[in-house]
Design a protein around this motif. Structure first.
Motif, mmCIF file in Angstrom:
data_model
loop_
_atom_site.group_PDB
_atom_site.id
_atom_site.type_symbol
_atom_site.label_atom_id
_atom_site.label_comp_id
_atom_site.label_asym_id
_atom_site.label_seq_id
_atom_site.Cartn_x
_atom_site.Cartn_y
_atom_site.Cartn_z
ATOM 1 N N PRO A 86 -4.213 -3.663 -14.590
ATOM 2 C CA PRO A 86 -4.986 -2.913 -13.830
ATOM 3 C C PRO A 86 -6.631 -3.308 -13.898
ATOM 4 N N ASP A 87 -7.148 -4.044 -14.749
ATOM 5 C CA ASP A 87 -8.391 -4.482 -14.723
ATOM 6 C C ASP A 87 -8.718 -5.209 -13.578
ATOM 7 N N LYS A 88 -7.826 -5.891 -12.955
ATOM 8 C CA LYS A 88 -7.660 -6.662 -11.864
ATOM 9 C C LYS A 88 -7.937 -5.734 -10.544
ATOM 10 N N ILE A 89 -7.982 -4.569 -10.675
ATOM 11 C CA ILE A 89 -7.963 -3.807 -9.511
ATOM 12 C C ILE A 89 -9.416 -3.312 -9.422
ATOM 13 N N ASP A 90 -10.184 -3.767 -8.323
ATOM 14 C CA ASP A 90 -11.609 -3.753 -8.283
ATOM 15 C C ASP A 90 -11.805 -2.433 -7.314
ATOM 16 N N PRO A 91 -12.713 -1.833 -7.194
ATOM 17 C CA PRO A 91 -13.062 -0.685 -6.158
ATOM 18 C C PRO A 91 -12.883 -1.198 -4.645
ATOM 19 N N VAL A 92 -13.321 -2.317 -4.253
ATOM 20 C CA VAL A 92 -13.374 -2.679 -2.987
ATOM 21 C C VAL A 92 -11.830 -2.861 -2.509
ATOM 22 N N THR A 93 -11.194 -3.725 -3.386
ATOM 23 C CA THR A 93 -9.606 -3.805 -3.005
ATOM 24 C C THR A 93 -9.059 -2.369 -3.039
ATOM 25 N N PHE A 94 -9.159 -1.565 -3.995
ATOM 26 C CA PHE A 94 -8.413 -0.152 -4.093
ATOM 27 C C PHE A 94 -8.657 0.569 -2.833
ATOM 28 N N ARG A 95 -9.964 0.549 -2.195
ATOM 29 C CA ARG A 95 -10.350 1.178 -1.213
ATOM 30 C C ARG A 95 -9.491 0.807 -0.034
ATOM 31 N N SER A 96 -9.502 -0.488 -0.021
ATOM 32 C CA SER A 96 -8.737 -1.484 1.224
ATOM 33 C C SER A 96 -7.074 -0.757 1.437
ATOM 34 N N TRP A 97 -6.549 -0.724 0.312
ATOM 35 C CA TRP A 97 -5.350 -0.302 -0.002
ATOM 36 C C TRP A 97 -5.165 1.248 0.312
ATOM 37 N N ILE A 98 -5.929 1.996 0.116
ATOM 38 C CA ILE A 98 -6.249 3.337 0.506
ATOM 39 C C ILE A 98 -6.320 3.454 1.934
ATOM 40 N N ARG A 99 -7.227 2.428 2.537
ATOM 41 C CA ARG A 99 -7.420 2.636 4.262
ATOM 42 C C ARG A 99 -5.879 2.181 4.763
ATOM 43 N N ALA A 100 -5.254 1.251 4.272
ATOM 44 C CA ALA A 100 -4.152 0.516 4.673
ATOM 45 C C ALA A 100 -3.091 2.061 4.663
ATOM 46 N N LEU A 101 -2.971 2.544 3.658
ATOM 47 C CA LEU A 101 -1.970 3.688 3.484
ATOM 48 C C LEU A 101 -2.280 4.667 4.718
ATOM 49 N N ILE A 102 -3.723 5.117 4.601
ATOM 50 C CA ILE A 102 -4.097 6.004 5.812
ATOM 51 C C ILE A 102 -3.927 5.539 7.240
ATOM 52 N N ARG A 103 -3.873 4.441 7.409
ATOM 53 C CA ARG A 103 -3.642 3.628 8.782
ATOM 54 C C ARG A 103 -2.159 3.950 8.895
ATOM 55 N N ALA A 104 -1.421 3.313 7.900
ATOM 56 C CA ALA A 104 0.054 3.405 8.210
ATOM 57 C C ALA A 104 0.681 4.797 8.481
ATOM 58 N N LYS A 105 0.103 5.802 7.815
ATOM 59 C CA LYS A 105 0.351 7.237 8.198
ATOM 60 C C LYS A 105 -0.128 7.566 9.500
ATOM 61 N N ASP A 106 -1.197 7.172 10.106
ATOM 62 C CA ASP A 106 -1.740 7.497 11.248
ATOM 63 C C ASP A 106 -0.721 6.761 12.160
ATOM 64 N N GLU A 107 -0.338 5.795 11.897
ATOM 65 C CA GLU A 107 0.532 4.855 12.993
ATOM 66 C C GLU A 107 2.084 5.525 12.878
ATOM 67 N N GLY A 108 2.234 6.597 12.138
ATOM 68 C CA GLY A 108 3.459 7.123 12.275
ATOM 69 C C GLY A 108 4.395 6.750 11.114
ATOM 70 N N ASN A 109 3.852 6.122 10.031
ATOM 71 C CA ASN A 109 4.536 6.158 8.977
ATOM 72 C C ASN A 109 4.382 7.446 7.796
ATOM 73 N N SER A 110 5.303 8.383 7.810
ATOM 74 C CA SER A 110 4.728 9.588 7.375
ATOM 75 C C SER A 110 4.433 9.809 5.784
ATOM 76 N N GLU A 111 5.138 8.483 5.041
ATOM 77 C CA GLU A 111 5.192 8.540 3.766
ATOM 78 C C GLU A 111 5.016 7.192 3.299
ATOM 79 N N PRO A 112 3.768 6.545 3.554
ATOM 80 C CA PRO A 112 3.532 5.112 2.907
ATOM 81 C C PRO A 112 3.149 5.379 1.249
ATOM 82 N N VAL A 113 3.618 4.279 0.336
ATOM 83 C CA VAL A 113 3.579 4.413 -0.833
ATOM 84 C C VAL A 113 2.567 3.227 -1.525
ATOM 85 N N LEU A 114 1.882 3.396 -2.462
ATOM 86 C CA LEU A 114 1.371 2.496 -3.147
ATOM 87 C C LEU A 114 1.873 2.578 -4.252
#
Length: 125
Positions: A79-107
Motif C-alpha cells: 500500500p505504501d506504493k499507491i500514491d494519490p496521483v495513481t489512485f486517482r487515475s484508477w478511480i477515473r478508469a473505473l468511472i470511465r469503464a462504468k460510463d462506457e457500459g461496464n456497470s460493475e468495474p472492480v478495483l
C-alpha cells in the motif's frame, strides 16, 4: 510471468516487451497490454495454482462477489506504493469503464489492514 491459461479469469495481462518477447506471445490466452517503458507487476507473496480448472478460477469471482462480466483492475503492490496521483487515475478508469457500459468495474487491491482500507475510503470522499 506466465499466462493464466484462460481468457475467462481476467481480461488483460500487463507486460513490457522485454519480459514477454514477441516469440512467446502466442502462448497466452488472455489479451496482452504492453507498458511503454517497463512493468513490474508483483506481490510480496506469490501463489501459483496448478491444475486448476476454469470453473475453479471462475469460482474466485463468485467467492468475492465479483460478477463474471465485471472488468477487474488489480494492483497487489504494497500500500505504501499507491500514491494519490495513481489512485486517482484508477478511480477515473473505473468511472470511465462504468460510463462506457461496464456497470460493475472492480478495483482489487492487496489488503494490508483496516487502516489502509480506511485511508483509501477517506481519500475518495
Amino acid at each position: 510471468p506466465g499466462s493464466t491459461g484462460s481468457n475467462h479469469i481476467w481480461d488483460y495481462s500487463v507486460f513490457d516487451r522485454t519480459v514477454l518477447p514477441e516469440e512467446f506471445r502466442d502462448h497466452y490466452e488472455e489479451a496482452l497490454v504492453f507498458m511503454p517503458h517497463s512493468y513490474f507487476v508483483n506481490s510480496h507473496r506469490t501463489a501459483v495454482a496448478q491444475n486448476v480448472s476454469d470453473d475453479d478460477r471462475r469460482s474466485i469471482r463468485l467467492k468475492y462477489g465479483i460478477s463474471q462480466t465485471a472488468f477487474v483492475y488489480c494492483c497487489h503492490s504494497r500500500p505504501d506504493k499507491i500514491d494519490p496521483v495513481t489512485f486517482r487515475s484508477w478511480i477515473r478508469a473505473l468511472i470511465r469503464a462504468k460510463d462506457e457500459g461496464n456497470s460493475e468495474p472492480v478495483l482489487w487491491l492487496l489488503r494490508s489492514g483496516k487502516e489502509m482500507e480506511a485511508n483509501l475510503r477517506t481519500f475518495l470522499t
